[in-house]
Each structure stands twice: as C-alpha cells, then as structure tokens.
Design a protein around this motif. Sequence first.
Motif, PDB file in Angstrom:
ATOM      1  N   SER A  22     -27.444 114.138 -64.560  1.00 46.20           N
ATOM      2  CA  SER A  22     -26.859 114.344 -65.889  1.00 46.20           C
ATOM      3  C   SER A  22     -26.519 113.033 -66.493  1.00 46.20           C
ATOM      4  O   SER A  22     -26.148 112.109 -65.555  1.00 46.20           O
ATOM      5  CB  SER A  22     -25.421 114.972 -65.357  1.00 46.20           C
ATOM      6  OG  SER A  22     -25.960 116.355 -65.127  1.00 46.20           O
ATOM      7  N   LEU A  23     -26.226 112.891 -67.701  1.00 47.53           N
ATOM      8  CA  LEU A  23     -25.828 111.530 -68.225  1.00 47.53           C
ATOM      9  C   LEU A  23     -24.241 111.531 -68.098  1.00 47.53           C
ATOM     10  O   LEU A  23     -23.636 112.697 -68.090  1.00 47.53           O
ATOM     11  CB  LEU A  23     -25.999 111.754 -69.902  1.00 47.53           C
ATOM     12  CG  LEU A  23     -27.491 111.289 -70.386  1.00 47.53           C
ATOM     13  CD1 LEU A  23     -27.537 111.983 -71.683  1.00 47.53           C
ATOM     14  CD2 LEU A  23     -27.886 109.868 -70.173  1.00 47.53           C
ATOM     15  N   PRO A  24     -23.777 110.510 -67.867  1.00 49.25           N
ATOM     16  CA  PRO A  24     -22.203 110.275 -67.814  1.00 49.25           C
ATOM     17  C   PRO A  24     -21.549 110.733 -69.204  1.00 49.25           C
ATOM     18  O   PRO A  24     -22.143 110.543 -70.228  1.00 49.25           O
ATOM     19  CB  PRO A  24     -22.291 108.769 -67.495  1.00 49.25           C
ATOM     20  CG  PRO A  24     -23.269 108.160 -68.264  1.00 49.25           C
ATOM     21  CD  PRO A  24     -24.464 109.223 -67.975  1.00 49.25           C
ATOM     22  N   GLY A 114     -31.810 107.934 -61.891  1.00 54.97           N
ATOM     23  CA  GLY A 114     -30.543 107.900 -60.963  1.00 54.97           C
ATOM     24  C   GLY A 114     -29.990 106.167 -61.031  1.00 54.97           C
ATOM     25  O   GLY A 114     -29.249 105.771 -59.630  1.00 54.97           O
ATOM     26  N   ILE A 115     -30.020 105.457 -61.963  1.00 53.22           N
ATOM     27  CA  ILE A 115     -29.761 104.013 -61.965  1.00 53.22           C
ATOM     28  C   ILE A 115     -28.689 103.994 -63.047  1.00 53.22           C
ATOM     29  O   ILE A 115     -28.796 104.534 -64.237  1.00 53.22           O
ATOM     30  CB  ILE A 115     -31.082 103.324 -62.278  1.00 53.22           C
ATOM     31  CG1 ILE A 115     -31.979 103.169 -60.993  1.00 53.22           C
ATOM     32  CG2 ILE A 115     -30.423 101.739 -62.362  1.00 53.22           C
ATOM     33  CD1 ILE A 115     -33.056 102.630 -61.310  1.00 53.22           C
ATOM     34  N   PHE A 116     -27.679 102.903 -62.797  1.00 56.04           N
ATOM     35  CA  PHE A 116     -26.722 102.592 -63.906  1.00 56.04           C
ATOM     36  C   PHE A 116     -26.473 101.177 -63.624  1.00 56.04           C
ATOM     37  O   PHE A 116     -26.584 100.806 -62.455  1.00 56.04           O
ATOM     38  CB  PHE A 116     -25.470 103.534 -63.914  1.00 56.04           C
ATOM     39  CG  PHE A 116     -24.711 103.380 -63.006  1.00 56.04           C
ATOM     40  CD1 PHE A 116     -23.437 102.800 -62.798  1.00 56.04           C
ATOM     41  CD2 PHE A 116     -25.121 104.052 -61.504  1.00 56.04           C
ATOM     42  CE1 PHE A 116     -22.637 102.653 -61.724  1.00 56.04           C
ATOM     43  CE2 PHE A 116     -24.197 104.039 -60.637  1.00 56.04           C
ATOM     44  CZ  PHE A 116     -22.936 103.304 -60.468  1.00 56.04           C
ATOM     45  N   ALA A 117     -25.729 100.378 -64.393  1.00 58.05           N
ATOM     46  CA  ALA A 117     -25.580  98.861 -64.352  1.00 58.05           C
ATOM     47  C   ALA A 117     -24.116  98.782 -64.972  1.00 58.05           C
ATOM     48  O   ALA A 117     -23.483  99.319 -65.906  1.00 58.05           O
ATOM     49  CB  ALA A 117     -26.358  98.254 -65.199  1.00 58.05           C
ATOM     50  N   VAL A 140     -15.527 103.970 -61.183  1.00 62.66           N
ATOM     51  CA  VAL A 140     -16.578 104.266 -61.805  1.00 62.66           C
ATOM     52  C   VAL A 140     -18.022 104.303 -60.992  1.00 62.66           C
ATOM     53  O   VAL A 140     -18.799 105.090 -61.218  1.00 62.66           O
ATOM     54  CB  VAL A 140     -16.694 103.266 -62.919  1.00 62.66           C
ATOM     55  CG1 VAL A 140     -17.333 101.942 -62.323  1.00 62.66           C
ATOM     56  CG2 VAL A 140     -17.549 103.906 -64.001  1.00 62.66           C
ATOM     57  N   ILE A 141     -17.816 103.440 -59.900  1.00 64.50           N
ATOM     58  CA  ILE A 141     -19.286 103.691 -59.060  1.00 64.50           C
ATOM     59  C   ILE A 141     -19.124 104.995 -58.334  1.00 64.50           C
ATOM     60  O   ILE A 141     -20.074 105.575 -58.321  1.00 64.50           O
ATOM     61  CB  ILE A 141     -19.176 102.386 -57.986  1.00 64.50           C
ATOM     62  CG1 ILE A 141     -19.407 101.174 -58.669  1.00 64.50           C
ATOM     63  CG2 ILE A 141     -20.398 102.746 -56.981  1.00 64.50           C
ATOM     64  CD1 ILE A 141     -19.317  99.933 -57.788  1.00 64.50           C
ATOM     65  N   LEU A 148     -21.944 112.236 -60.017  1.00 66.42           N
ATOM     66  CA  LEU A 148     -23.009 112.406 -60.746  1.00 66.42           C
ATOM     67  C   LEU A 148     -24.394 112.511 -59.773  1.00 66.42           C
ATOM     68  O   LEU A 148     -25.760 112.827 -60.044  1.00 66.42           O
ATOM     69  CB  LEU A 148     -23.511 111.549 -61.859  1.00 66.42           C
ATOM     70  CG  LEU A 148     -22.329 111.653 -63.002  1.00 66.42           C
ATOM     71  CD1 LEU A 148     -22.484 110.710 -63.966  1.00 66.42           C
ATOM     72  CD2 LEU A 148     -22.318 113.018 -63.498  1.00 66.42           C
ATOM     73  N   GLN A 149     -24.295 111.958 -58.646  1.00 67.99           N
ATOM     74  CA  GLN A 149     -25.162 111.626 -57.746  1.00 67.99           C
ATOM     75  C   GLN A 149     -26.229 110.806 -57.855  1.00 67.99           C
ATOM     76  O   GLN A 149     -27.571 111.019 -57.864  1.00 67.99           O
ATOM     77  CB  GLN A 149     -25.986 112.870 -57.099  1.00 67.99           C
ATOM     78  CG  GLN A 149     -24.764 114.082 -56.416  1.00 67.99           C
ATOM     79  CD  GLN A 149     -24.494 113.695 -55.172  1.00 67.99           C
ATOM     80  OE1 GLN A 149     -25.383 113.668 -54.297  1.00 67.99           O
ATOM     81  NE2 GLN A 149     -23.043 113.102 -54.819  1.00 67.99           N
ATOM     82  N   TYR A 150     -26.154 109.705 -58.571  1.00 72.96           N
ATOM     83  CA  TYR A 150     -26.981 108.726 -58.957  1.00 72.96           C
ATOM     84  C   TYR A 150     -27.159 107.759 -57.545  1.00 72.96           C
ATOM     85  O   TYR A 150     -26.463 107.976 -56.544  1.00 72.96           O
ATOM     86  CB  TYR A 150     -26.507 107.661 -60.174  1.00 72.96           C
ATOM     87  CG  TYR A 150     -26.476 108.189 -61.541  1.00 72.96           C
ATOM     88  CD1 TYR A 150     -27.290 107.358 -62.555  1.00 72.96           C
ATOM     89  CD2 TYR A 150     -26.028 109.316 -61.884  1.00 72.96           C
ATOM     90  CE1 TYR A 150     -27.513 107.523 -63.624  1.00 72.96           C
ATOM     91  CE2 TYR A 150     -26.447 109.934 -63.084  1.00 72.96           C
ATOM     92  CZ  TYR A 150     -26.868 109.064 -63.860  1.00 72.96           C
ATOM     93  OH  TYR A 150     -27.292 109.610 -65.361  1.00 72.96           O
TER      94      TYR A 150
END
Length: 233
Positions: A22-24, A114-117, A140-141, A148-150
């Motif tokens: 899902s999008l945050p 499943g990636i974010f920065a 936040v991590i 969200l299971q990223y």
Amino acid sequence: MVFQNEYGQSLGKPAEGWVTRSLPEKVTLKGNYCIVCPLSVDHAEDLYHDWLSIDDERDWTYLSDSKPGSKELCYQYLGHLCSDKNRLYFSVKDASDGSVKGLFCVNEVEPDNGIFALSEINWSPVMKRTRLSTESLFLVISYFMDTLQYRRCEWRTNCLNAPAISAAERIGFRKEGILRDRKITKGYSEDVAVFSITASDWPEVSAVLKAWLRKENFDERGRQIQKIADFRS
C-alpha cells in the motif's frame, strides 16, 4: 543461495507471496519523546526561530534548499514543501511541549518493489544528537517495515557529509557504495553515499533501537546511559 530458472540462469531468491504494498498515508506516529506528523505551513513559527538561532547556513550546506531569510520566506518555503505531490514531508514535535524541532522527507516510494527512502533530514540545532532524532526515524521506518511491510529503506547523502553518515551508521544502516557525480547541489558536484536497511536487517535493528530508546536508558536530563552500540550483539 543461488536459484536458477529452467534455462540454467542464476536468479535471486524467490519473493514468495509478494504483493504490491500500500502507499503510505499522512499518518501521525507517537513515541515516548517525539511525535512525527505531516508537515504543516504553521510549523514555520517554531522552525523559523530555531533555524535563525544560528546566523549562518552551515546546517544547510548538504541540503537541496537554502535557509529562509525571514519568517515570511519560511512560511513560503514550508508551503512549497507541503504542496509537493511526489514527496511526503513530516515534522518532528517534542512530545514534552508540542514544539516543532525538525523535518524530513520520505520519497522514492515504490509499492511494487517495497522500497522507500529518507531524505532532506533537517534537524534544528536543539534536536541534533538527541533521542528525538533517533526515535523519529525509528517511528517512520517501523511504519513502513512493520505496518506496510516494505522491504527496503534507503538513505542517500553526500559522501562528504560526515554527520549524516555517522548518524546513518549509528542507527544501523549499512553502506552499499558510492554513486559518483550523482548530483549537482548549489553549484557543486556530489558523490552520493548509499545506505540501506532491508527487511532481513530490520528485526535486529529494531530490537536494538527499542532497547536504546527505553526510558530507563536516560537520566533525568535526557542523557543516554548506554550507547546504541552497547545493545548490539
């Protein structure tokens, strides 16, 4: 372990059961010492005074933007950040008095992978090297990894930005390498250092940070009793 397909070609490990994440959302995350909330234009009231407590721009050297020179420009600056459709900007409030002490950005969000920065981390002078800074990033991590299971968090910074590199490594990010001549910032070419925490790293990193963030690990003045490194096996 190396996996192969029917043609004998080597592949990575199977991502069994993987589905697009899902999008945050613009969530509010509460910890023991800080509250992470969506950035708002009115947060300029607190940030302006803290930013202007230092009369030069040394804290902005490695950021994409320059320090606003007046309260009006500070409001305009936060308005510009809040209107960005491709990035999520968050403020960090001190839980003890509700004052805004810093901001940061979540970008490069890829639900399919499943990636974010994390980027544009901008702590006010009074927030630097405090438990608020560590807890805010932990919150936040954890939201991305646990809720969200990223599967991957990145932190990129100028390879000459020693404080940011030290902070990333202290939290538990692993350095992956250098992207040479990756950016031009304020007229200078940047080599960018890449750090990451993956889903396989996160259980250990999370346990260490939770142990360090316990209230019992701080004295009455908020000073740590044991360092994060003391909790690592």
